[in-house]
Motif scaffolding. Structure first.
Motif, PDB file in Angstrom:
ATOM      1  N   UNK A  42     -23.870 -17.721  37.121  1.00 16.48           N
ATOM      2  CA  UNK A  42     -24.561 -18.200  35.892  1.00 16.48           C
ATOM      3  C   UNK A  42     -23.745 -17.986  34.756  1.00 16.48           C
ATOM      4  N   UNK A  43     -23.167 -19.003  34.084  1.00 11.45           N
ATOM      5  CA  UNK A  43     -22.424 -18.697  32.868  1.00 11.45           C
ATOM      6  C   UNK A  43     -23.222 -18.665  31.593  1.00 11.45           C
ATOM      7  N   UNK A  44     -22.832 -17.493  30.703  1.00 10.35           N
ATOM      8  CA  UNK A  44     -23.783 -17.593  29.411  1.00 10.35           C
ATOM      9  C   UNK A  44     -22.406 -17.467  28.307  1.00 10.35           C
ATOM     10  N   UNK A  45     -22.537 -18.046  27.294  1.00 14.71           N
ATOM     11  CA  UNK A  45     -21.655 -17.975  26.124  1.00 14.71           C
ATOM     12  C   UNK A  45     -21.977 -17.493  24.952  1.00 14.71           C
ATOM     13  N   UNK A  46     -21.612 -16.607  24.378  1.00 10.81           N
ATOM     14  CA  UNK A  46     -22.358 -16.081  23.150  1.00 10.81           C
ATOM     15  C   UNK A  46     -21.068 -16.209  21.834  1.00 10.81           C
ATOM     16  N   UNK A  47     -21.397 -16.858  21.026  1.00  9.22           N
ATOM     17  CA  UNK A  47     -20.594 -16.959  19.717  1.00  9.22           C
ATOM     18  C   UNK A  47     -20.764 -15.643  18.789  1.00  9.22           C
ATOM     19  N   UNK A  65     -34.346 -13.468  40.517  1.00 11.00           N
ATOM     20  CA  UNK A  65     -33.890 -14.118  41.777  1.00 11.00           C
ATOM     21  C   UNK A  65     -32.061 -13.477  42.153  1.00 11.00           C
ATOM     22  N   UNK A  66     -31.908 -12.532  41.398  1.00 10.27           N
ATOM     23  CA  UNK A  66     -30.433 -12.049  41.672  1.00 10.27           C
ATOM     24  C   UNK A  66     -29.629 -12.895  41.458  1.00 10.27           C
ATOM     25  N   UNK A  67     -28.312 -12.707  41.869  1.00  5.87           N
ATOM     26  CA  UNK A  67     -27.059 -13.714  41.678  1.00  5.87           C
ATOM     27  C   UNK A  67     -26.049 -13.085  40.650  1.00  5.87           C
ATOM     28  N   UNK A  68     -24.999 -13.494  40.451  1.00  3.28           N
ATOM     29  CA  UNK A  68     -23.837 -13.177  39.546  1.00  3.28           C
ATOM     30  C   UNK A  68     -24.128 -13.825  38.160  1.00  3.28           C
ATOM     31  N   UNK A  69     -23.652 -12.964  37.194  1.00  2.00           N
ATOM     32  CA  UNK A  69     -23.687 -13.657  36.024  1.00  2.00           C
ATOM     33  C   UNK A  69     -22.060 -13.395  35.333  1.00  2.00           C
ATOM     34  N   UNK A  70     -22.049 -14.495  34.392  1.00  2.00           N
ATOM     35  CA  UNK A  70     -20.683 -14.198  33.964  1.00  2.00           C
ATOM     36  C   UNK A  70     -21.170 -14.414  32.358  1.00  2.00           C
ATOM     37  N   UNK A  71     -20.888 -13.432  31.400  1.00  5.53           N
ATOM     38  CA  UNK A  71     -21.041 -13.495  29.833  1.00  5.53           C
ATOM     39  C   UNK A  71     -20.084 -13.545  29.295  1.00  5.53           C
ATOM     40  N   UNK A  72     -19.627 -14.606  28.445  1.00  7.02           N
ATOM     41  CA  UNK A  72     -18.541 -14.551  27.586  1.00  7.02           C
ATOM     42  C   UNK A  72     -18.908 -14.427  26.217  1.00  7.02           C
ATOM     43  N   UNK A  73     -18.401 -13.437  25.560  1.00  6.19           N
ATOM     44  CA  UNK A  73     -18.512 -13.355  24.092  1.00  6.19           C
ATOM     45  C   UNK A  73     -17.128 -13.605  23.358  1.00  6.19           C
ATOM     46  N   UNK A  74     -17.218 -14.701  22.569  1.00  8.70           N
ATOM     47  CA  UNK A  74     -16.226 -15.373  21.956  1.00  8.70           C
ATOM     48  C   UNK A  74     -15.979 -14.722  20.725  1.00  8.70           C
ATOM     49  N   UNK A  75     -14.751 -14.460  20.177  1.00 14.23           N
ATOM     50  CA  UNK A  75     -14.407 -14.084  18.952  1.00 14.23           C
ATOM     51  C   UNK A  75     -14.784 -12.744  18.465  1.00 14.23           C
ATOM     52  N   UNK A  76     -14.765 -11.873  19.140  1.00 15.14           N
ATOM     53  CA  UNK A  76     -15.110 -10.729  18.669  1.00 15.14           C
ATOM     54  C   UNK A  76     -14.466 -10.174  17.298  1.00 15.14           C
ATOM     55  N   UNK A  77     -13.558 -10.730  17.072  1.00 17.05           N
ATOM     56  CA  UNK A  77     -12.946 -10.452  15.611  1.00 17.05           C
ATOM     57  C   UNK A  77     -13.891 -10.768  14.561  1.00 17.05           C
ATOM     58  N   UNK A  78     -14.812 -11.701  14.751  1.00 18.70           N
ATOM     59  CA  UNK A  78     -15.791 -12.215  13.792  1.00 18.70           C
ATOM     60  C   UNK A  78     -17.221 -11.469  13.899  1.00 18.70           C
ATOM     61  N   UNK A  79     -17.348 -10.500  14.701  1.00 14.59           N
ATOM     62  CA  UNK A  79     -18.607 -10.111  15.441  1.00 14.59           C
ATOM     63  C   UNK A  79     -19.342  -9.386  14.046  1.00 14.59           C
TER      64      UNK A  79
END
Length: 327
Positions: A42-47, A65-79
């Motif tokens: 499961x892919x989650x993208x956070x801007x 339900x278990x399973x792998x997740x990939x969380x992408x945090x984009x542009x940390x320089x704007x966080x």
């Protein structure tokens, strides 16, 4: 008995650097590698811009339900501070089934998160800016090599002169040549596809002027103007060519590759400048650079006739080149 493949992507990944196209490719590559061992991930993208506090914790919490997740945090320089706080909280107690991928272009914002990622053993993928012609030459050469196509050095040079201002356009031009042609990619092929570009036109005008070929330089200039090319980029290329002559002349002798590395140029540019320098002396180059600087002022609004300003600069350059050859 089914054997579950062992994951090859570490739980933490940091993609850092300002070159957007390289960062996008790195992210695509990482996600493809994740899916090799977790095809249903499961892919989650956070801007970073517009981040809502607490979102990271919601998306990284274990699923029923278990399973792998990939969380992408984009542009940390704007966080925001809230996102940085949430990231630090996650990094203090990461979930084993989550792969966290963070992208960061540049700057000091998010430094504590960056340091924590690195201390936590993150895979770091650097995406440095590609600005110099030497870097662009290497980039284009690698694009063709990755596609298993041979491109001559002259073809790479011509392509960079035509479209090298923007890396995405350069990449797209490489892909177009690969997909639309067969065999060796040479200079004639690049000319066929990209010879009409503004940058290519400017380089042809500059090459003729620097060589002292008055008639050809003026013919190319008038053709460019007639087809809608603005004088401003032509003057910019004239200035660039003359500055390269000065820099290579001051660098002295040495291997082209070594001089190119020191000057941030490509080896073919050093060779080209050295060939052109045989007809120049320092005083003539100085006067030509002054003439181009005056033309630059006029084409940017300081004069009444921008085209005449460029013609006058070209006439000065060719006269100085011819005079240098006679002295």
């Amino acid at each position: 008995m089914t054997v579950t493949p062992q994951r090859t992507v570490p739980p933490l990944v940091l993609i850092t650097g300002p070159e957007g196209i390289l960062a996008e490719r790195a992210l695509t590559s990482v996600m493809a590698e994740v899916r090799v061992t977790a095809p249903d991930v499961e892919v989650v993208r956070l801007q970073a811009a517009g981040y809502e506090p607490g979102s990271l914790m919601v998306h990284t919490s274990p699923s029923l339900f278990g399973g792998q997740k990939a969380v992408v945090v984009q542009d940390l320089d704007e966080a925001s501070d809230e996102l940085q706080t949430d990231l630090l909280a996650f990094l203090a107690a990461p979930e084993p089934d989550v792969t966290l991928v963070v992208t960061h272009k540049s700057g000091q914002r998010g430094k504590k998160v960056l340091d924590t990622l690195k201390k936590g053993g993150a895979r770091v993928i650097d995406c440095p800016a590609i600005k110099t012609d030497r870097d662009k030459t290497d980039f284009a050469t690698n694009e063709f090599r990755a596609a298993r196509r041979r491109a001559t050095p002259e073809a790479v040079r011509a392509l960079i002169e035509a479209v090298g201002k923007d890396l995405r356009e350069l990449s797209a031009a490489c892909q177009q040549l690969v997909s639309d042609t067969t065999g060796v990619i040479d200079e004639a092929l690049v000319e066929k596809y990209h010879g009409g570009k503004v940058e290519a036109t400017g380089f042809r005008v500059a090459d003729a002027a620097v060589a002292g070929n008055t008639g050809e330089a003026l013919r190319l200039l008038r053709h460019a103007i007639a087809t809608g090319v603005d004088p401003v980029p032509i003057v910019a290329v004239l200035a660039q060519q003359l500055r390269q002559l000065v820099r290579v002349g001051h660098a002295g002798r040495g291997r082209s590759a070594d001089v190119a590395r020191d000057l941030g140029m490509a080896p073919w540019q050093v060779d080209k400048a050295r060939r052109a320098l045989s007809g120049w002396d320092a005083e003539a180059l100085g006067r030509s650079i002054q003439a181009v600087a005056a033309a630059d002022f006029e084409v940017k609004g300081g004069g009444r006739d921008p085209v005449y300003a460029v013609e006058r600069a070209i006439l000065t350059i060719t006269r100085e080149r011819q005079g240098s050859g006679q002295r």
